[in-house]
Design a protein around this motif. Structure first.
Motif, PDB file in Angstrom:
ATOM      1  N   GLY A   1       0.811  -1.204   0.000  1.00 11.57           N
ATOM      2  CA  GLY A   1       0.000   0.000   0.000  1.00 11.57           C
ATOM      3  C   GLY A   1       0.847   1.257   0.000  1.00 11.57           C
ATOM      4  N   PRO A   2       0.247   2.420   0.234  1.00 16.24           N
ATOM      5  CA  PRO A   2       0.996   3.682   0.273  1.00 16.24           C
ATOM      6  C   PRO A   2       2.003   3.693   1.423  1.00 16.24           C
ATOM      7  N   LEU A   3       2.989   4.562   1.312  1.00 21.66           N
ATOM      8  CA  LEU A   3       4.072   4.615   2.292  1.00 21.66           C
ATOM      9  C   LEU A   3       3.569   4.777   3.715  1.00 21.66           C
ATOM     10  N   MET A   4       2.674   5.739   3.955  1.00 22.05           N
ATOM     11  CA  MET A   4       2.258   6.005   5.318  1.00 22.05           C
ATOM     12  C   MET A   4       1.429   4.855   5.890  1.00 22.05           C
TER      13      MET A   4
ATOM     14  N   GLU B   1       3.718  -1.161  10.181  1.00 22.44           N
ATOM     15  CA  GLU B   1       4.976  -1.488  10.856  1.00 22.44           C
ATOM     16  C   GLU B   1       4.898  -1.110  12.333  1.00 22.44           C
ATOM     17  N   GLU B   2       4.361   0.078  12.618  1.00 26.05           N
ATOM     18  CA  GLU B   2       4.231   0.534  13.994  1.00 26.05           C
ATOM     19  C   GLU B   2       3.206  -0.290  14.758  1.00 26.05           C
TER      20      GLU B   2
ATOM     21  N   ALA C   1      -0.668 -11.089  12.839  1.00 25.14           N
ATOM     22  CA  ALA C   1      -0.596  -9.716  12.335  1.00 25.14           C
ATOM     23  C   ALA C   1      -1.843  -9.343  11.524  1.00 25.14           C
ATOM     24  N   VAL C   2      -2.251 -10.202  10.594  1.00 23.36           N
ATOM     25  CA  VAL C   2      -3.397  -9.854   9.746  1.00 23.36           C
ATOM     26  C   VAL C   2      -4.704  -9.862  10.533  1.00 23.36           C
ATOM     27  N   ALA C   3      -4.713 -10.462  11.727  1.00 20.78           N
ATOM     28  CA  ALA C   3      -5.918 -10.489  12.557  1.00 20.78           C
ATOM     29  C   ALA C   3      -6.017  -9.283  13.485  1.00 20.78           C
ATOM     30  N   LEU C   4      -5.015  -8.431  13.501  1.00 19.39           N
ATOM     31  CA  LEU C   4      -5.017  -7.286  14.406  1.00 19.39           C
ATOM     32  C   LEU C   4      -6.095  -6.272  14.032  1.00 19.39           C
TER      33      LEU C   4
ATOM     34  N   TRP D   1      -5.784  -2.373  11.433  1.00 18.10           N
ATOM     35  CA  TRP D   1      -5.051  -2.536  10.172  1.00 18.10           C
ATOM     36  C   TRP D   1      -5.446  -1.403   9.210  1.00 18.10           C
ATOM     37  N   PRO D   2      -4.509  -0.652   8.637  1.00 19.52           N
ATOM     38  CA  PRO D   2      -4.862   0.442   7.726  1.00 19.52           C
ATOM     39  C   PRO D   2      -5.682  -0.041   6.533  1.00 19.52           C
TER      40      PRO D   2
END
Length: 293
Positions: A134-137, A143-144, A186-189, A192-193
């Motif tokens: 996806g986009p950088l932000m 990541e954060e 991770a994908v279950a968090l 998620w943006p």
């Protein structure tokens, strides 16, 4: 007087790792070949500059520095850097990844989508999986999120990576197990943006690419080169390359040389010289010259 060469760093090309030299020459790093060089006597390691420009002060830099840059050039090199969070409006797509370097050594990171797996090869990731694109932000937020919610670091010290390479699990499935489980969590968090598209788990193993494939275990290295110094020499048979590291079979045993320590020095060809450089042992054992070697 022997011709001197300046190393510009190790690069991972489509056909494997190569050492690059100032002026454009390249040396393929083929396992089994002899790698031997000396540091010019009386030489001084100088700053490599920043962003393609020479250091205006031609400043001296410490032998143990992996960046080989003076303070000012290091600051300039990080300016407008994705890693330093100085670019917020980069329109290019980015990918979030999970990388595994050995038991208990996992990190999360991001890389430009157009770079493919090059960033993972450069870091010496034994195996990895993409997490999302996806986009950088959005990639930065993901990541954060993993750092905060799952306590996944975004850095693993190289000394830890090197110390465990000789004790890797024997199969790809075993090596991928840790990041496979982490990927699912991770994908279950929550949080998620929305603009980051999740990617299914698919482990990519680099053990064979690095030359760590024999019986699923790496070469038993006794330690790593701490620094190069004027008048010193390195020589040995290349048994593996992982990230920026050369694993060299020397008369002292297998020694790991971080090629980033080579930059900034004037290097000369050597033949049968012994490995005459400081080596830091791992706490856990584990005519016209066409090229320098």
């Amino acid at each position: 007087m022997a011709q001197a060469w300046k190393c510009a760093g190790l690069r991972w090309a489509a056909d494997g790792p190569v050492l690059t030299w100032v002026g454009g020459r390249r040396s393929a790093l083929t396992r089994g070949k002899r790698v031997a060089f000396g540091v010019a006597a009386g030489g001084v390691r100088t700053c490599v500059g920043a962003r393609g420009h020479a250091c205006p002060a031609v400043a001296a830099v410490p032998g143990r520095s992996t960046g080989a840059r003076c303070e000012e050039c290091a600051r300039l090199d990080r300016a407008h850097s994705v890693a330093a969070d100085t670019i917020a409006d980069d329109p290019r797509p980015y990918r979030v990844y999970l990388a595994w370097f050995g038991p208990g050594l996992v990190k999360v990171g991001i890389t430009g989508a157009e770079r493919g797996p090059a960033r993972l090869l450069e870091q010496g990731a034994v195996c990895f999986s993409w997490l999302g694109t996806g986009p950088l932000m959005a990639a930065r937020r993901t990541e954060e999120l993993l750092r905060a919610a799952l306590r996944v670091p975004d850095r693993v010290p190289y000394v830890q990576k090197r110390a465990v390479r000789a004790a890797l699990p024997a199969t790809e499935e075993e090596r991928a197990a840790e990041i496979a489980g982490l990927h699912g969590r991770a994908v279950a968090l929550a949080g998620w943006p929305e603009s980051l598209t999740p990617e299914p788990f698919q482990g990519v193993d680099h053990v064979r690419a690095f030359g760590l494939a024999e019986a699923g275990r790496g070469p038993q290295a006794l330690g790593e080169v701490a620094e190069l110094a004027a008048g010193g020499a390195v020589g040995g048979e290349l048994v593996a390359v992982a990230g920026p590291d050369l694993h060299l079979a020397t008369e002292r045993g297998v020694v790991v040389l971080d090629t980033r320590l080579m930059t900034g020095w004037e290097l000369v060809a050597a033949e049968g010289d012994p490995c005459a450089v400081p080596v830091r042992e791992f706490k856990e054992a584990a005519g016209v010259q066409d090229g320098l070697f």
